[in-house]
Motif scaffolding. Structure first.
Motif, mmCIF file in Angstrom:
data_model
loop_
_atom_site.group_PDB
_atom_site.id
_atom_site.type_symbol
_atom_site.label_atom_id
_atom_site.label_comp_id
_atom_site.label_asym_id
_atom_site.label_seq_id
_atom_site.Cartn_x
_atom_site.Cartn_y
_atom_site.Cartn_z
ATOM 1 N N ALA A 241 -35.823 -8.765 -8.414
ATOM 2 C CA ALA A 241 -37.034 -8.629 -7.609
ATOM 3 C C ALA A 241 -36.796 -9.130 -6.182
ATOM 4 N N ARG A 242 -35.980 -10.174 -6.055
ATOM 5 C CA ARG A 242 -35.756 -10.759 -4.733
ATOM 6 C C ARG A 242 -34.709 -9.991 -3.920
ATOM 7 N N TRP A 243 -33.665 -9.509 -4.603
ATOM 8 C CA TRP A 243 -32.489 -9.083 -3.858
ATOM 9 C C TRP A 243 -32.134 -7.596 -3.934
ATOM 10 N N VAL A 244 -32.803 -6.860 -4.807
ATOM 11 C CA VAL A 244 -32.301 -5.508 -5.075
ATOM 12 C C VAL A 244 -33.183 -4.434 -4.450
ATOM 13 N N LEU A 245 -32.545 -3.487 -3.783
ATOM 14 C CA LEU A 245 -33.249 -2.336 -3.231
ATOM 15 C C LEU A 245 -32.835 -1.090 -4.024
ATOM 16 N N GLY A 246 -33.807 -0.456 -4.662
ATOM 17 C CA GLY A 246 -33.502 0.824 -5.318
ATOM 18 C C GLY A 246 -33.384 0.744 -6.828
ATOM 19 N N LEU A 247 -33.965 -0.301 -7.438
ATOM 20 C CA LEU A 247 -33.835 -0.431 -8.893
ATOM 21 C C LEU A 247 -34.545 0.718 -9.625
ATOM 22 N N ASP A 248 -35.719 1.112 -9.133
ATOM 23 C CA ASP A 248 -36.459 2.195 -9.805
ATOM 24 C C ASP A 248 -35.668 3.493 -9.753
ATOM 25 N N SER A 522 -13.251 -28.090 3.095
ATOM 26 C CA SER A 522 -14.451 -28.483 2.342
ATOM 27 C C SER A 522 -14.029 -29.049 0.984
ATOM 28 N N ASP A 523 -14.632 -30.161 0.569
ATOM 29 C CA ASP A 523 -14.322 -30.739 -0.750
ATOM 30 C C ASP A 523 -15.082 -30.017 -1.850
ATOM 31 N N GLN A 524 -16.284 -29.578 -1.498
ATOM 32 C CA GLN A 524 -17.173 -28.978 -2.497
ATOM 33 C C GLN A 524 -17.214 -27.456 -2.327
ATOM 34 N N PRO A 525 -17.357 -26.721 -3.449
ATOM 35 C CA PRO A 525 -17.520 -25.274 -3.316
ATOM 36 C C PRO A 525 -18.803 -24.947 -2.550
ATOM 37 N N ILE A 526 -18.699 -23.978 -1.642
ATOM 38 C CA ILE A 526 -19.894 -23.607 -0.873
ATOM 39 C C ILE A 526 -20.506 -22.343 -1.487
ATOM 40 N N PHE A 527 -21.615 -22.491 -2.191
ATOM 41 C CA PHE A 527 -22.377 -21.333 -2.694
ATOM 42 C C PHE A 527 -23.618 -21.189 -1.828
ATOM 43 N N TRP A 528 -24.080 -19.960 -1.678
ATOM 44 C CA TRP A 528 -25.392 -19.780 -1.053
ATOM 45 C C TRP A 528 -26.436 -19.863 -2.156
ATOM 46 N N ASN A 529 -27.645 -20.236 -1.765
ATOM 47 C CA ASN A 529 -28.707 -20.366 -2.751
ATOM 48 C C ASN A 529 -29.132 -18.983 -3.264
ATOM 49 N N ARG A 530 -29.048 -18.794 -4.590
ATOM 50 C CA ARG A 530 -29.360 -17.475 -5.161
ATOM 51 C C ARG A 530 -30.837 -17.121 -5.039
ATOM 52 N N LYS A 531 -31.665 -18.122 -4.841
ATOM 53 C CA LYS A 531 -33.108 -17.829 -4.742
ATOM 54 C C LYS A 531 -33.472 -17.236 -3.385
ATOM 55 N N ASP A 532 -32.945 -17.875 -2.324
ATOM 56 C CA ASP A 532 -33.357 -17.369 -1.009
ATOM 57 C C ASP A 532 -32.274 -17.441 0.061
ATOM 58 N N GLY A 533 -31.031 -17.765 -0.316
ATOM 59 C CA GLY A 533 -30.045 -18.010 0.743
ATOM 60 C C GLY A 533 -28.889 -17.030 0.840
ATOM 61 N N ILE A 534 -28.914 -15.918 0.098
ATOM 62 C CA ILE A 534 -27.755 -15.006 0.139
ATOM 63 C C ILE A 534 -27.819 -14.188 1.435
ATOM 64 N N LYS A 535 -26.760 -14.326 2.245
ATOM 65 C CA LYS A 535 -26.817 -13.698 3.575
ATOM 66 C C LYS A 535 -26.212 -12.302 3.529
ATOM 67 N N LEU A 536 -26.919 -11.376 2.925
ATOM 68 C CA LEU A 536 -26.393 -10.013 2.822
ATOM 69 C C LEU A 536 -26.408 -9.351 4.192
ATOM 70 N N LYS A 537 -25.416 -8.469 4.417
ATOM 71 C CA LYS A 537 -25.300 -7.856 5.750
ATOM 72 C C LYS A 537 -25.712 -6.383 5.764
ATOM 73 N N THR A 538 -26.400 -5.932 4.722
ATOM 74 C CA THR A 538 -26.928 -4.569 4.736
ATOM 75 C C THR A 538 -28.140 -4.530 5.664
ATOM 76 N N PRO A 539 -28.507 -3.327 6.160
ATOM 77 C CA PRO A 539 -29.682 -3.257 7.034
ATOM 78 C C PRO A 539 -30.927 -3.861 6.401
ATOM 79 N N SER A 540 -31.108 -3.715 5.089
ATOM 80 C CA SER A 540 -32.314 -4.227 4.432
ATOM 81 C C SER A 540 -32.204 -5.707 4.085
ATOM 82 N N GLY A 541 -30.988 -6.274 4.183
ATOM 83 C CA GLY A 541 -30.786 -7.658 3.751
ATOM 84 C C GLY A 541 -30.779 -7.796 2.231
#
Ligand SMILES: Nc1nc2c(c(=O)[nH]1)N[C@H]1C(S)=C(S)[C@@H](COP(=O)(O)OP(=O)(O)OC[C@H]3O[C@@H](n4cnc5c(=O)[nH]c(N)nc54)[C@H](O)[C@@H]3O)O[C@H]1N2
Ligand SMILES: Nc1nc2c(c(=O)[nH]1)N[C@H]1C(S)=C(S)[C@@H](COP(=O)(O)OP(=O)(O)OC[C@H]3O[C@@H](n4cnc5c(=O)[nH]c(N)nc54)[C@H](O)[C@@H]3O)O[C@H]1N2
Ligand code: SF4
Ligand SMILES: [Mo]
Length: 695
Positions: A241-248, A522-541
């Motif tokens: 619901a948060r990240w996908v365009l075109g599921l339907d 970096s000592d720690q793995p850097i993950f982006w937050n799956r809820k609101d922090g994924i920096k997608l570079k598509t036009p729609s984000g």
């Protein structure tokens, strides 16, 4: 006294960190860098065989200029000044008559690619290509279409995965040490491996579930998996619901592609397909559907790679622990990136590329890399314009581009062929001038920014003096540039100058690499937050299942599946791949590795062999529409009856390579040069061949 030199292996492209023990300019031992987690001293057979490469007296030892006809093996030894003057004079002639665009530079990407690209920008030609499209161009385009990032910006968290699915990703033979060690550890802790391949590879033997898929039908399998996952709502609904365009649109599209339908096409039981969908969903989001490299290269490859990535998206596994992640670069750690010579100001180049990349032929392929499979076409047809000179650096056009007889015919039309290599490969033997590079143990190279969950910068440092009259590639190109009047774009004399230039804005110094050969940022793995922090570079984000990249270029996001007919009687689909003991076309003459695997064989199913009167170990003639060659047969139950298989990289015809000379055959003789025009890769597994027993 012995000392340890931390460096980077280059027996294959994986570039594992190594420690070289050196005593009085002799290499005593090579091991994996003990400070690197996942490596901890480990090296593969090829890495260990670096010692044999160093001592190999059949490798290139000094510059050479051809004296007889091309390929005759008549050479004279030249000094560096003479050889470089010769190349610069010829290049100047060609540029004077036909313009800079008539010069093409092809290479396998390497640590100094920013310098090669600088060279081409400096002389004003748009025609630098890399091997990328031949390897994984369609994977690259598939990732860009869904995420805006290319495949090199994505990694797999093997260590924490709970279930990994691989489609011909033969990871235990076509290996990367760190990935293999991490995956084996995860499997020890209970992670499941599902492996799909028309051939029982070593990876198949280690899998929890193995499917002998009908060659070329993996896309049908994936459409059925997606069908099941959507129908049974097995996907991560919040993530979607948060990240996908075109599921339907996807749901409507996969509606007809049921597991029962896929069973007919793939030969895999519908109940098994449903079971995999449910099992992976249970493990989500620590699930990986591996996007692969070389398995299943067909003209619809783009749709196949996209379907794999979409499965990860549905599982919510992108940026999840144990799933896929976007690699974080130096800037993610708050430091400035490495400075690159290629980012200087150059006169603008307005000419199109020679290979159709970024034009009507391959409109959305990655123009950074180009499409080398168009080399012969472009030269033979002067389309889009005449090409007159080819410089190949760490690249073998005659074995790595399908249909080698067409490539050879095209090379005959060129005024200048230059090889920068460490071996007499088929192209070097056929070229006009050979400029030998020092091997990785004898040279230092540009720093590598190793992006990942924990970004690092890694250094290749010279371990011993060159054994022969060879030079590092970065020096060869600068010295050519000097002769062509564009030396000012190469403001360095030594490798320390290059390192200082690269590090200029990072706050790091060359000395920081002395202790371990790398700097961790970096000592720690850097993950982006799956809820609101994924920096997608598509036009729609968002993850664009319906892709603007594809649709804007007039390609459908979901092309309907076209059934793959079984080959007609007497024909087989030719599949190719790698083994653990060799690197592509590079190592077949290595003293140690040649002993392990001296030649390739044609895997053919027992039933097919029986009907053709072919015996295990006997010779067969294999023919396609492009060529014919002779190879030994390996008769086995372990391959799908519709397919035959051979290792890539054999069939050397250069007589000075005494160990590999005329052993086995080259797949490039047989492969037809047809491409996935959307993704950009040649369809290397598409060719049909006939096979007959010969003496
Ligand atoms: N030892 C070694 N390791 C390497 C390399 C090397 O040269 N040597 N090279 C590195 C590089 S550059 C690359 S790109 C990777 C390649 O890594 P992989 O892609 O994992 O390696 P390949 O050996 O090419 O494996 C291709 C497999 O795909 C299978 N295949 C063919 N057709 C189909 C199909 O229709 N469906 C499915 N599911 N499978 C199919 C083949 O049978 C074969 O087993 O390896 C890397 N690692
Ligand atoms: N027919 C066919 N074509 C293929 C493939 C296939 O399976 N079948 N696989 C594709 C894939 S996945 C890839 S990645 C590409 C690889 O394609 P290539 O890059 O052509 O293959 P490599 O064997 O990696 O190396 C090519 C040349 O680099 C030289 N070399 C090795 N080390 C050095 C060095 O330190 N300096 C210099 N200057 N030269 C060096 C080797 O001697 C060799 O001649 O091929 C692709 N093309
Ligand atoms: S996988 Fe083996 S050959 Fe390749 S870089 Fe690592 S040690 Fe070297
Ligand atoms: Mo590759």
């Amino acid at each position: 006294m012995a000392r340890g030199v931390y460096s980077i292996c280059f027996m294959c492209t994986v570039r594992c960190p190594i420690k070289v023990t050196v005593d009085r300019d002799e290499v005593k031992w090579i091991e994996g860098n003990p400070y690197v987690p996942g490596i901890e001293g480990a090296l593969c057979a090829k890495g260990s065989a670096g010692l044999a490469l160093l001592q190999d007296n059949e490798r290139l030892q000094y510059p050479m200029i051809r004296t007889g006809p091309r390929g005759s093996g008549q050479w004279r030894r030249a000094g560096w000044d003479e050889a470089l003057d010769y190349v610069a004079d010829r290049l100047r002639e060609v540029m004077g008559k036909h313009g800079s665009r008539s010069i093409v530079f092809g290479e396998r990407t390497n640590l100094n690619t920013h310098i090669s690209k600088t060279f081409m920008k400096a002389i004003g030609s748009p025609n630098h290509f890399t091997h990328d499209a031949l390897c994984k161009g369609s994977v690259n385009t598939a990732f860009r279409s869904l995420t805006g990032y290319n495949d090199t910006q994505v990694g797999v968290d093997y260590a924490n995965t709970r279930h990994i699915v691989m489609y011909g990703r033969n990871i235990f033979e076509a290996l990367e040490i760190k990935a293999v060690n991490s995956l084996l550890d995860a499997m020890d802790r209970g992670a499941k491996l599902t492996y799909i391949d028309p051939r029982v590879s070593i990876t198949a033997t280690k899998a929890d579930r193995y499917w002998m898929v009908r060659p070329g039908t993996d896309l049908a399998l994936n459409y059925a998996l997606i069908h099941t996952i959507l129908k049974e709502r097995l996907y991560d609904e919040e993530y979607a619901a948060r990240w996908v365009l075109g599921l339907d649109a996807l749901q409507a599209f996969v509606q007809p592609y049921s597991p029962e339908w896929a069973q007919e096409e793939t030969g895999i039981a519908a109940s098994e397909i449903v079971a995999l969908a449910r099992e992976t969903a249970e493990a989500k989001p620590a699930v990986v559907f591996h996007y692969g490299y070389r398995g299943a290269h067909h003209t619809n490859e783009i749709a196949f790679r996209r379907s794999i990535i979409i499965l990860n998206v549905l599982m919510g596994s992108i940026e999840a622990k144990g799933g896929l992640f976007f690699k974080k670069g130096i800037p993610a750690t708050g430091r400035a990136d490495l400075q690159k010579y290629v980012d200087q100001e150059f006169p603008k180049i307005t000419e199109p590329r020679f290979d159709g990349s970024g034009t009507a032929l391959f409109p959305i392929a990655d123009t950074y890399h180009g499409n080398p499979q168009m080399l012969a076409h472009a030269i033979l047809n002067e389309d889009p314009y005449p090409i007159k000179a080819l410089i190949a650096n760490r690249f073998e056009p005659l074995q790595s581009i399908p249909d080698s007889s067409a490539t050879r015919k095209a090379l005959d039309k060129l005024d200048l062929l230059v090889s920068i290599d460490i071996h007499f490969n088929e192209f070097a033997w056929y070229s006009d001038v050979v400029l030998p590079e020092s091997i990785y143990l004898e040279r230092s190279d540009s720093l590598q920014a190793a992006s990942g969950l924990k970004p690092q910068i890694v250094m290749r440092r010279q371990a011993v003096l060159p054994r022969h009259d060879t030079r590092p590639g970065w020096l060869i190109l600068k010295q050519l540039a000097d002769r062509l009047g564009v030396g000012h774009y190469f403001p360095y004399k030594t490798i320390e100058d290059i390192w200082s230039y690269q590090l200029k804005n990072t706050g790091l110094k060359i000395e920081d690499f002395a202790a371990k050969g790398f700097v961790s940022l970096s000592d720690q793995p850097i993950f982006w937050n799956r809820k609101d922090g994924i920096k997608l570079k598509t036009p729609s984000g968002k993850f664009e299942l319906v892709s603007s990249l594809l649709e804007d270029a007039g390609f459908p996001s979901f092309p309907p599946y076209k059934s793959v007919p079984a080959p007609e009687a007497g024909f087989f689909r030719l599949l190719v791949g790698r083994c653990a003991a060799h690197t592509h076309v590079s190592t077949q003459n290595n003293l140690y590795l040649n002993e392990l695997v001296p030649e390739n064989e044609l895997w053919i199913h027992t039933s097919a062999a029986a009907s053709l009167g072919i015996e295990d170990g006997g010779y067969v003639e294999v023919s396609s529409s492009c060529g014919t060659s002779k190879i030994r047969a390996k008769v086995t139950e372990f391959i799908h009856p519709e397919a035959v298989f051979m290792l890539h990289g054999f069939g050397k015809t250069v007589p000075v390579l005494t160990r590999a000379f005329m052993k086995g055959t080259s797949d490039a003789i047989l492969q037809e040069n047809i491409s996935d025009r959307v993704g950009g890769s040649p369809a290397l597994d598409e060719t049909l061949v006939t096979v007959k027993a010969v003496d």
